[in-house]
Design a protein around this motif. Structure first.
Motif, PDB file in Angstrom:
ATOM      1  N   PHE A   1       0.838  -1.200   0.000  1.00 45.35           N
ATOM      2  CA  PHE A   1       0.000   0.000   0.000  1.00 45.35           C
ATOM      3  C   PHE A   1       0.872   1.248   0.000  1.00 45.35           C
ATOM      4  CE2 PHE A   1       0.562  -1.759   4.237  1.00 45.35           C
ATOM      5  CZ  PHE A   1       1.111  -0.701   4.954  1.00 45.35           C
ATOM      6  N   ASN A   2       0.268   2.351  -0.415  1.00 42.31           N
ATOM      7  CA  ASN A   2       0.898   3.656  -0.296  1.00 42.31           C
ATOM      8  C   ASN A   2       0.509   4.213   1.069  1.00 42.31           C
ATOM      9  OD1 ASN A   2       1.959   3.592  -2.907  1.00 42.31           O
ATOM     10  ND2 ASN A   2       0.070   4.414  -3.758  1.00 42.31           N
ATOM     11  N   GLN A   3       1.495   4.753   1.773  1.00 44.60           N
ATOM     12  CA  GLN A   3       1.234   5.335   3.086  1.00 44.60           C
ATOM     13  C   GLN A   3       1.655   6.799   3.086  1.00 44.60           C
ATOM     14  OE1 GLN A   3       2.412   3.391   6.930  1.00 44.60           O
ATOM     15  NE2 GLN A   3       3.736   5.178   7.070  1.00 44.60           N
ATOM     16  N   ALA A   4       0.743   7.652   3.513  1.00 49.66           N
ATOM     17  CA  ALA A   4       1.055   9.066   3.739  1.00 49.66           C
ATOM     18  C   ALA A   4       0.961   9.300   5.237  1.00 49.66           C
ATOM     19  CB  ALA A   4       0.076   9.962   2.991  1.00 49.66           C
ATOM     20  N   TYR A   5       2.032   9.859   5.796  1.00 50.69           N
ATOM     21  CA  TYR A   5       2.123  10.108   7.233  1.00 50.69           C
ATOM     22  C   TYR A   5       2.294  11.602   7.435  1.00 50.69           C
ATOM     23  CZ  TYR A   5       4.028  10.094  11.983  1.00 50.69           C
ATOM     24  OH  TYR A   5       4.236  10.326  13.314  1.00 50.69           O
TER      25      TYR A   5
END
Length: 70
Positions: free
Chosen positions: A33-37
């Motif tokens: 998955f793509n994760q934006a933090y």
């Protein structure tokens, strides 16, 4: 590397989630998955892969890898 200490807030967003496993071995799976933090002290994006194994205690992460080039 920026510090994530003393964050006033943390937001994590997951997109493009893919879960894969084979019927021959349903106790092994992978999730990508793509994760934006984001927090008040740090922001970042990465593509993650989790290799998972089902155990008596539930699904456990065996390995976690990041591709920060995405």
């Amino acid at each position: 590397q920026q510090s994530m200490n003393k964050a006033e807030f943390i937001k994590v967003y997951l997109t493009d989630i893919e879960i894969n496993y084979t019927p021959d071995n349903p106790d092994i799976a992978s999730a990508e998955f793509n994760q934006a933090y984001a927090s008040n002290t740090f922001q970042g994006r990465t593509r993650k892969r989790l290799d998972l194994k089902n155990s008596a205690n539930g699904w456990l992460i065996v390995t976690e890898t990041n591709d920060n080039n995405r």
